[in-house]
Design a protein around this motif. Sequence first.
Motif, PDB file in Angstrom:
ATOM      1  N   TRP A  50      46.447  51.151  37.744  1.00 28.12           N
ATOM      2  CA  TRP A  50      46.362  50.956  39.189  1.00 28.12           C
ATOM      3  C   TRP A  50      46.256  49.479  39.572  1.00 28.12           C
ATOM      4  O   TRP A  50      46.488  49.110  40.726  1.00 28.12           O
ATOM      5  N   LEU A  51      45.899  48.629  38.605  1.00 27.80           N
ATOM      6  CA  LEU A  51      45.806  47.199  38.902  1.00 27.80           C
ATOM      7  C   LEU A  51      47.179  46.559  39.075  1.00 27.80           C
ATOM      8  O   LEU A  51      47.344  45.586  39.808  1.00 27.80           O
ATOM      9  N   GLN A  52      48.181  47.111  38.380  1.00 25.29           N
ATOM     10  CA  GLN A  52      49.478  46.445  38.313  1.00 25.29           C
ATOM     11  C   GLN A  52      50.240  46.496  39.630  1.00 25.29           C
ATOM     12  O   GLN A  52      51.049  45.617  39.916  1.00 25.29           O
ATOM     13  N   ASP A  53      49.987  47.507  40.445  1.00 26.43           N
ATOM     14  CA  ASP A  53      50.774  47.697  41.656  1.00 26.43           C
ATOM     15  C   ASP A  53      50.103  47.177  42.924  1.00 26.43           C
ATOM     16  O   ASP A  53      50.744  47.065  43.961  1.00 26.43           O
ATOM     17  N   GLY A  54      48.822  46.851  42.847  1.00 20.92           N
ATOM     18  CA  GLY A  54      48.090  46.433  44.046  1.00 20.92           C
ATOM     19  C   GLY A  54      47.996  44.918  44.167  1.00 20.92           C
ATOM     20  O   GLY A  54      48.480  44.159  43.318  1.00 20.92           O
ATOM     21  N   PRO A  55      47.315  44.464  45.233  1.00 22.30           N
ATOM     22  CA  PRO A  55      47.177  43.020  45.476  1.00 22.30           C
ATOM     23  C   PRO A  55      45.979  42.393  44.763  1.00 22.30           C
ATOM     24  O   PRO A  55      45.749  41.196  44.919  1.00 22.30           O
ATOM     25  N   VAL A  56      45.248  43.196  43.989  1.00 25.39           N
ATOM     26  CA  VAL A  56      43.985  42.704  43.435  1.00 25.39           C
ATOM     27  C   VAL A  56      44.180  41.450  42.587  1.00 25.39           C
ATOM     28  O   VAL A  56      43.497  40.441  42.752  1.00 25.39           O
ATOM     29  N   LEU A  57      45.129  41.500  41.660  1.00 23.87           N
ATOM     30  CA  LEU A  57      45.326  40.370  40.769  1.00 23.87           C
ATOM     31  C   LEU A  57      45.907  39.165  41.498  1.00 23.87           C
ATOM     32  O   LEU A  57      45.632  38.022  41.146  1.00 23.87           O
ATOM     33  N   LYS A  58      46.716  39.412  42.517  1.00 23.70           N
ATOM     34  CA  LYS A  58      47.315  38.308  43.271  1.00 23.70           C
ATOM     35  C   LYS A  58      46.268  37.530  44.069  1.00 23.70           C
ATOM     36  O   LYS A  58      46.448  36.351  44.352  1.00 23.70           O
ATOM     37  N   ASP A  59      45.189  38.193  44.421  1.00 23.62           N
ATOM     38  CA  ASP A  59      44.133  37.526  45.190  1.00 23.62           C
ATOM     39  C   ASP A  59      43.248  36.622  44.323  1.00 23.62           C
ATOM     40  O   ASP A  59      42.450  35.857  44.851  1.00 23.62           O
TER      41      ASP A  59
ATOM     42  N   ALA B   3      41.754  32.332  39.622  1.00 22.46           N
ATOM     43  CA  ALA B   3      41.232  31.969  38.304  1.00 22.46           C
ATOM     44  C   ALA B   3      40.825  30.506  38.219  1.00 22.46           C
ATOM     45  O   ALA B   3      40.939  29.871  37.167  1.00 22.46           O
ATOM     46  N   LYS B   4      40.324  29.967  39.320  1.00 19.27           N
ATOM     47  CA  LYS B   4      39.771  28.618  39.259  1.00 19.27           C
ATOM     48  C   LYS B   4      38.546  28.621  38.353  1.00 19.27           C
ATOM     49  O   LYS B   4      37.980  29.665  38.046  1.00 19.27           O
ATOM     50  N   LYS B   5      38.121  27.452  37.934  1.00 15.93           N
ATOM     51  CA  LYS B   5      37.026  27.343  36.972  1.00 15.93           C
ATOM     52  C   LYS B   5      35.779  28.071  37.464  1.00 15.93           C
ATOM     53  O   LYS B   5      35.285  27.799  38.555  1.00 15.93           O
ATOM     54  N   ALA B   6      35.334  29.031  36.666  1.00 12.12           N
ATOM     55  CA  ALA B   6      34.144  29.845  36.938  1.00 12.12           C
ATOM     56  C   ALA B   6      34.289  30.726  38.177  1.00 12.12           C
ATOM     57  O   ALA B   6      33.297  31.280  38.660  1.00 12.12           O
ATOM     58  N   GLU B   7      35.513  30.902  38.681  1.00 13.40           N
ATOM     59  CA  GLU B   7      35.730  31.845  39.786  1.00 13.40           C
ATOM     60  C   GLU B   7      35.575  33.271  39.257  1.00 13.40           C
ATOM     61  O   GLU B   7      36.062  33.607  38.167  1.00 13.40           O
ATOM     62  N   LEU B   8      34.887  34.116  40.010  1.00 13.06           N
ATOM     63  CA  LEU B   8      34.653  35.501  39.607  1.00 13.06           C
ATOM     64  C   LEU B   8      35.306  36.448  40.593  1.00 13.06           C
ATOM     65  O   LEU B   8      35.270  36.226  41.800  1.00 13.06           O
ATOM     66  N   HIS B   9      35.887  37.516  40.073  1.00 18.71           N
ATOM     67  CA  HIS B   9      36.560  38.500  40.926  1.00 18.71           C
ATOM     68  C   HIS B   9      36.192  39.892  40.423  1.00 18.71           C
ATOM     69  O   HIS B   9      36.582  40.282  39.315  1.00 18.71           O
ATOM     70  N   LEU B  10      35.391  40.605  41.186  1.00 16.91           N
ATOM     71  CA  LEU B  10      34.913  41.934  40.790  1.00 16.91           C
ATOM     72  C   LEU B  10      35.810  43.013  41.390  1.00 16.91           C
ATOM     73  O   LEU B  10      36.080  43.018  42.591  1.00 16.91           O
ATOM     74  N   VAL B  11      36.255  43.924  40.533  1.00 21.89           N
ATOM     75  CA  VAL B  11      37.146  45.002  40.958  1.00 21.89           C
ATOM     76  C   VAL B  11      36.509  46.331  40.569  1.00 21.89           C
ATOM     77  O   VAL B  11      36.078  46.504  39.419  1.00 21.89           O
ATOM     78  N   TYR B  12      36.443  47.258  41.518  1.00 26.70           N
ATOM     79  CA  TYR B  12      35.880  48.582  41.245  1.00 26.70           C
ATOM     80  C   TYR B  12      36.984  49.533  40.808  1.00 26.70           C
ATOM     81  O   TYR B  12      38.046  49.608  41.429  1.00 26.70           O
TER      82      TYR B  12
END
Length: 504
Positions: free
Chosen positions: A43-52, A55-64
């Motif tokens: 489900w990650l491959q088709d949505g906008p989650v990864l595009k948002d 990956a800047k230094k120490a940037e965190l992105h939590l996905v449920y």
Amino acid sequence: MEWRHMEGAFPQWSGDVIIFYAFQDEEAPLSGFARWMPSQAPWLQDGPVLKDFRAKKAELHLVYAPADAAVSRLLLVGLGKRKDWSLENFRHATAMAVRRCRDLALERALLPTAAMEGLPEREETLVREALTAAALGLYRYDALKTRDVETSDCPKELTVCSEGPLPYWPRITDEVKAVCEGIVLARDLATAPANVLTPSFMAQTAAGVASRHGMRFDVLDLDRAKELGMGGFVAVAQGSQEPARFIIMEHCPEGLKDQAPFVLVGKGITFDTGGISIKPAAKMEEMKHDMAGAATVLGTMEAIGRLSVPRRVIALMPCTENMPDGRAYKPGDVVKTHSGLTVEVISTDAEGRMILCDALSYAMQFQPAAMVDLATLTGACVIALGDRVAGLLGNHEDLMQVMQKIGAPLGELFWPLPLYDFYFEDLKSDVADFKNVGDRKAGTIIGAMFLKQFVPDTVPWAHVDIAGTVWADKDLGWIPKGATGFGVRTLVSLVQSWNVTKGA
């Protein structure tokens, strides 16, 4: 936090959150994430989650994840641009990720070795540094708080997942746990206030370390120090109501009593007012960690004991306050040191070198294979190198080069400064063998030049000025704001690798 290893295929992994790394502005994810995602998170491959996620230094992105997923959350961690890769950035990013897990009260975090595929370092090194960063990034000193205390001990478990065996796992977990315990001890001691962390408290703590690990322990009080002719140590200590303590520890595994020891010396000024040459009031409270050299040495001994390092190691920690009492030593006094050399006191605020010179001289009876001293010795070092790099001076190029080589990948940076003979001109005295300070020029070098007078050229010796690196004024990820424990990692590795008969 407990560390576990789980071996198995992707579908067998389960936990509250799984951590993956990414480089900034790269279209393709790292290979391990690219392998995991199609089967475990299509489900990650088709949505906008990864595009948002940039990956800047120490940037965190939590996905449920969906409700039926084996792992309920994905935490993406940025490493910045690939060209800027460093183990320091990796440690920082990992620490921030584990802290996010703590903030969310997630009990079981998964860190797959697959997340490290495509990173420019060996897997074993990355696992070791990730565990180190996770443990030390969660450090807090709450011992004296009575309210608003952070009680969360999450994550309770960090599980390193792999698809195959990790033959290095038992070894590196033992190493990381031992070194982290040493660093935590050093941080705790340097953070504690001076009304708690007295010379006697340091001695009691050192006695506990020695007892746990079967080390020889001795402590000299002021009377014994006088009998031994430790005039520098006695001069500084005599102005304080707190009893001074000169701590001696020896780690000597069976069969090594005749081995030339590696000697570690740490400055232990548990509070520094400057004495008669009193300091300004502003920020004097920070002088509680003027004993960080001794804290680092004691933390190193804790780690060495836990690891049962097969090397004879002796630690010397002269501990005292520097106070402006009526009995305190004075500018203009001439002091006879343990070595027999006499010193004209120009500033009583140059007390660190006064106690260290006696320790360095005392160490000669052990016929050291090599010797390193650590001290918050000069404010000049902070001006010269800032608060992320320690000054490094000595009489043995190989020893200093080895320390730099060992320290850099471990996140401990040392920069060499010269000790040319002409610097001694600034220490010449009309009434004694030399003075304890020069003028304002080359303060860090002059401090080391003073100490050099007490070490024979035949003994490899390095002096580390940690005045800047002992304390972090801002959060650095795996080094939270406050005491750093700088030097423990390098010293443990140095002692383990130094050849006592051939040197480096």
